[in-house]
Scaffold this motif. Structure first.
Motif, PDB file in Angstrom:
ATOM      1  N   ARG A  82      11.022  26.929  12.026  1.00  0.00           N
ATOM      2  CA  ARG A  82       9.796  27.311  11.876  1.00  0.00           C
ATOM      3  C   ARG A  82      10.157  29.075  10.973  1.00  0.00           C
ATOM      4  O   ARG A  82      11.451  29.768  12.092  1.00  0.00           O
ATOM      5  N   LEU A  83      10.355  29.155   9.593  1.00  0.00           N
ATOM      6  CA  LEU A  83      10.554  30.415   8.887  1.00  0.00           C
ATOM      7  C   LEU A  83       9.281  31.255   8.561  1.00  0.00           C
ATOM      8  O   LEU A  83       8.709  30.975   8.303  1.00  0.00           O
ATOM      9  N   SER A  84       9.230  32.754   8.951  1.00  0.00           N
ATOM     10  CA  SER A  84       9.099  33.815   8.304  1.00  0.00           C
ATOM     11  C   SER A  84       8.648  33.236   7.032  1.00  0.00           C
ATOM     12  O   SER A  84       7.787  34.283   6.551  1.00  0.00           O
ATOM     13  N   LEU A  85       9.311  32.839   5.982  1.00  0.00           N
ATOM     14  CA  LEU A  85       9.107  33.082   4.647  1.00  0.00           C
ATOM     15  C   LEU A  85       8.571  31.964   3.911  1.00  0.00           C
ATOM     16  O   LEU A  85       7.813  30.747   4.702  1.00  0.00           O
ATOM     17  N   PRO A  86       8.318  31.629   2.588  1.00  0.00           N
ATOM     18  CA  PRO A  86       7.195  30.817   2.176  1.00  0.00           C
ATOM     19  C   PRO A  86       8.037  29.778   1.767  1.00  0.00           C
ATOM     20  O   PRO A  86       8.945  29.789   1.243  1.00  0.00           O
ATOM     21  N   PRO A  87       6.783  28.654   2.089  1.00  0.00           N
ATOM     22  CA  PRO A  87       8.137  26.926   1.836  1.00  0.00           C
ATOM     23  C   PRO A  87       8.529  27.527   0.030  1.00  0.00           C
ATOM     24  O   PRO A  87       9.280  26.480   0.210  1.00  0.00           O
ATOM     25  N   GLU A  88       8.116  27.616  -1.152  1.00  0.00           N
ATOM     26  CA  GLU A  88       8.640  27.976  -2.308  1.00  0.00           C
ATOM     27  C   GLU A  88      10.056  28.306  -2.079  1.00  0.00           C
ATOM     28  O   GLU A  88      11.139  27.688  -2.329  1.00  0.00           O
ATOM     29  N   GLN A  89      10.269  29.447  -1.525  1.00  0.00           N
ATOM     30  CA  GLN A  89      11.220  30.208  -1.542  1.00  0.00           C
ATOM     31  C   GLN A  89      12.642  29.173  -0.054  1.00  0.00           C
ATOM     32  O   GLN A  89      13.764  29.069  -0.644  1.00  0.00           O
ATOM     33  N   VAL A  90      11.580  28.637   0.444  1.00  0.00           N
ATOM     34  CA  VAL A  90      12.509  28.236   1.503  1.00  0.00           C
ATOM     35  C   VAL A  90      13.516  26.363   0.370  1.00  0.00           C
ATOM     36  O   VAL A  90      14.397  26.652   0.795  1.00  0.00           O
ATOM     37  N   TRP A  91      12.299  25.867   0.150  1.00  0.00           N
ATOM     38  CA  TRP A  91      12.633  25.042  -0.857  1.00  0.00           C
ATOM     39  C   TRP A  91      13.642  25.499  -1.585  1.00  0.00           C
ATOM     40  O   TRP A  91      14.901  24.880  -2.162  1.00  0.00           O
ATOM     41  N   ASP A  92      13.574  25.668  -2.744  1.00  0.00           N
ATOM     42  CA  ASP A  92      14.297  27.016  -3.582  1.00  0.00           C
ATOM     43  C   ASP A  92      15.975  26.810  -3.044  1.00  0.00           C
ATOM     44  O   ASP A  92      17.387  26.762  -3.619  1.00  0.00           O
ATOM     45  N   ALA A  93      16.531  27.661  -1.698  1.00  0.00           N
ATOM     46  CA  ALA A  93      17.022  27.928  -1.120  1.00  0.00           C
ATOM     47  C   ALA A  93      18.362  26.794  -0.929  1.00  0.00           C
ATOM     48  O   ALA A  93      19.125  26.548  -0.419  1.00  0.00           O
ATOM     49  N   LEU A  94      16.926  25.740  -0.036  1.00  0.00           N
ATOM     50  CA  LEU A  94      18.013  24.636   0.319  1.00  0.00           C
ATOM     51  C   LEU A  94      18.623  23.531  -0.514  1.00  0.00           C
ATOM     52  O   LEU A  94      19.570  22.899  -0.167  1.00  0.00           O
ATOM     53  N   LYS A  95      17.671  23.420  -1.931  1.00  0.00           N
ATOM     54  CA  LYS A  95      17.774  22.972  -2.915  1.00  0.00           C
ATOM     55  C   LYS A  95      19.571  23.336  -3.475  1.00  0.00           C
ATOM     56  O   LYS A  95      19.725  22.961  -4.323  1.00  0.00           O
ATOM     57  N   ASP A  96      19.701  24.139  -3.575  1.00  0.00           N
ATOM     58  CA  ASP A  96      21.429  25.370  -3.342  1.00  0.00           C
ATOM     59  C   ASP A  96      22.634  24.643  -2.319  1.00  0.00           C
ATOM     60  O   ASP A  96      22.653  25.754  -1.543  1.00  0.00           O
ATOM     61  N   VAL A  97      22.958  23.558  -2.701  1.00  0.00           N
ATOM     62  CA  VAL A  97      23.799  23.097  -2.048  1.00  0.00           C
ATOM     63  C   VAL A  97      24.885  24.003  -2.173  1.00  0.00           C
ATOM     64  O   VAL A  97      25.580  23.952  -0.025  1.00  0.00           O
ATOM     65  N   GLU A  98      25.850  24.539  -2.184  1.00  0.00           N
ATOM     66  CA  GLU A  98      26.501  25.726  -1.755  1.00  0.00           C
ATOM     67  C   GLU A  98      26.490  26.717  -1.486  1.00  0.00           C
ATOM     68  O   GLU A  98      26.579  26.651  -0.392  1.00  0.00           O
ATOM     69  N   GLY A  99      25.333  27.359  -1.640  1.00  0.00           N
ATOM     70  CA  GLY A  99      24.465  28.967  -1.110  1.00  0.00           C
ATOM     71  C   GLY A  99      24.266  28.590   0.445  1.00  0.00           C
ATOM     72  O   GLY A  99      24.849  28.989   1.193  1.00  0.00           O
TER      73      GLY A  99
END
Length: 195
Positions: A10-27
């Motif tokens: 669980r994160l305090s961040l909105p799901p859209e932000q987490v999803w966008d981060a997870l899609k950045d495989v290298e980052g």
């Protein structure tokens, strides 16, 4: 030897932000504990080396991670990961499902992994509770690193924060005494709960 684990963070961040981060495989790969190197192959794939310590044994897995499917509408993904210990002591192959959903003002991410272990490393996976404990520890560390990476930084602190994030890259091996103790406690709880 096959294993099937499900973990959540669980994160305090909105799901859209987490999803966008997870899609950045290298980052996002740099958030994984024990990562020694990462190189993007394309938008959906990367390769790298992860160091893992299991008791007296230190392993270096060289492998690849590939998103085979990304569903932006439902914020879920399928991925394949595989790695080979550089000393030839084992191999791991995983099929992974990721799902990110809203929870209150934050988000919860579910990670489901079906993993096949072979070679010497397979002996560590005989007790399913040990594998689950190790997975939970890794996912927990990953979640903390991801939230720290995505947390907003006040403008006045940007140069110092950037330097700190660079200095605290996750080059330490996964594992060590804490991980072994946690895995042992999980195994013992499982034994006593069945007694």
């Amino acid at each position: 030897m096959a294993s099937h684990v499900i973990c959540q963070f669980r994160l305090s961040l909105p799901p859209e932000q987490v999803w966008d981060a997870l899609k950045d495989v290298e980052g996002v790969a740099h958030c994984f504990p024990g990562v020694m190197s990462v190189e993007a192959l394309n938008e959906r794939a990367c390769k790298g080396v992860v160091q893992v310590r299991l008791g007296p044994m230190q392993l270096e897995f060289a492998g690849q991670f590939l998103y085979t499917d990304l569903d932006d509408v439902h914020r879920c993904a399928s991925a394949d990961a595989q790695g080979q210990d550089r000393s030839g002591r084992g191999r791991a192959e995983s099929k992974i499902l990721l799902r990110v959903r809203q929870e209150g003002t934050g988000s919860v991410t579910t990670v489901e992994a079906k993993t096949e272990l072979s070679g010497t490393v397979a002996q560590f996976g005989r007790a399913k509770s040990v594998i689950q404990a190790v997975a939970e520890t890794l996912i927990g560390s990953f979640a903390k690193n991801l939230e720290a990476k995505l947390a907003p930084v006040p403008v006045a602190e940007l140069p110092r924060a950037a330097a700190n994030r660079t200095a605290t890259a996750n080059h330490a091996p996964v594992g060590g005494l804490g991980l072994a103790c946690r895995a042992l406690m999980q195994w013992l709880r499982g034994m006593f709960s069945r007694a």
